[in-house]
Design an enzyme around this catalytic site. Structure first.
Site, PDB file in Angstrom:
ATOM      1  N   HIS A  18     -20.118  46.918 -31.300  1.00  0.00           N
ATOM      2  CA  HIS A  18     -19.513  48.062 -30.604  1.00  0.00           C
ATOM      3  C   HIS A  18     -19.272  49.210 -31.582  1.00  0.00           C
ATOM      4  CE1 HIS A  18     -17.543  44.969 -27.679  1.00  0.00           C
ATOM      5  NE2 HIS A  18     -18.544  45.556 -27.046  1.00  0.00           N
ATOM      6  N   LYS A  42     -14.900  39.553 -15.443  1.00  0.00           N
ATOM      7  CA  LYS A  42     -14.668  38.788 -16.672  1.00  0.00           C
ATOM      8  C   LYS A  42     -13.217  38.336 -16.764  1.00  0.00           C
ATOM      9  CE  LYS A  42     -18.249  41.130 -19.385  1.00  0.00           C
ATOM     10  NZ  LYS A  42     -18.541  42.089 -20.473  1.00  0.00           N
ATOM     11  N   ARG A  95     -28.647  45.437 -26.818  1.00  0.00           N
ATOM     12  CA  ARG A  95     -29.078  44.468 -27.839  1.00  0.00           C
ATOM     13  C   ARG A  95     -30.390  43.801 -27.481  1.00  0.00           C
ATOM     14  NH1 ARG A  95     -23.584  41.370 -27.026  1.00  0.00           N
ATOM     15  NH2 ARG A  95     -24.307  42.032 -24.984  1.00  0.00           N
ATOM     16  N   SER A 132     -18.561  39.988 -27.463  1.00  0.00           N
ATOM     17  CA  SER A 132     -17.124  39.697 -27.353  1.00  0.00           C
ATOM     18  C   SER A 132     -16.898  38.297 -26.806  1.00  0.00           C
ATOM     19  CB  SER A 132     -16.446  40.717 -26.434  1.00  0.00           C
ATOM     20  OG  SER A 132     -16.521  41.998 -26.973  1.00  0.00           O
TER      21      SER A 132
END
Ligand code: PNS
Length: 162
Positions: A18, A42, A95, A132
């Site tokens: 990040h 989430k 990514r 994360s």
């Protein structure tokens, strides 16, 4: 005209990947708003205020340019925040192809909703495996997350709690 970009995310917690994207955005735009948003899909580890605090410290520790503001948004759509602050661009880190597939529908919906364009940025491949969710899992099981997160985050996650 000053160009404002928003870098949104859960940031639960902020990772080195990040930070890499935030730094690239800060070099590209006049002003960058790093926006912590609750993602209902989430299960959260940290409260929003804690994520904002860790992000603020990480950005300060990294001595990034002074054009970065960290804040949170819980008043509705991401594009509502963009409209409120006059941001015409959302920046997302990519990514892999998995990220492209996840981010593309959101980018199109955000453009339909408020003519806000999304720009995909490629972080340093050294961070391509960092997420994360992986950090949350490693930290929960007592592993060392220092290679993946800013120092302030690893210290926070590994500090003893009541
Ligand atoms: O880091 P994440 O969890 O992938 O970030 C996703 C996030 C929070 C940026 C996304 O869920 C979001 O934009 N939420 C705000 C609500 C919204 O505007 N939804 C409609 C457009 S997709």
């Amino acid at each position: 005209m000053s160009r404002i970009a928003v870098v949104p995310g859960s940031f639960d917690p902020v990772t080195l990947g990040h930070l890499d994207v935030i730094e690239r955005a800060a070099k590209t735009f006049d002003e960058v708003h790093v926006l912590v948003v609750h993602n209902p899909g989430k299960t959260a580890l940290l409260p929003i205020a804690q994520r904002v605090s860790l992000l603020e410290q990480a950005v300060a520790d990294a001595r990034f340019a002074g054009n970065i503001r960290v804040t949170s948004w819980s008043m509705g759509l991401l594009v509502d925040y963009c409209t409120e602050v006059g941001a015409s661009v959302i920046v997302k880190g990519i990514r892999s192809q998995v990220d492209v597939a996840y981010e593309t529908p959101m980018a199109i919906v955000n453009r339909d909703l408020a003519a806000v364009e999304t720009i995909f940025m490629l972080p340093n491949p050294a961070h391509a495996h960092v997420s994360s969710s992986l950090v949350r899992q490693v930290a929960a099981l007592g592993g060392d997350v220092a290679p993946y997160v800013p120092r302030v985050v690893s210290e926070f996650l590994q500090a003893p709690r009541d």
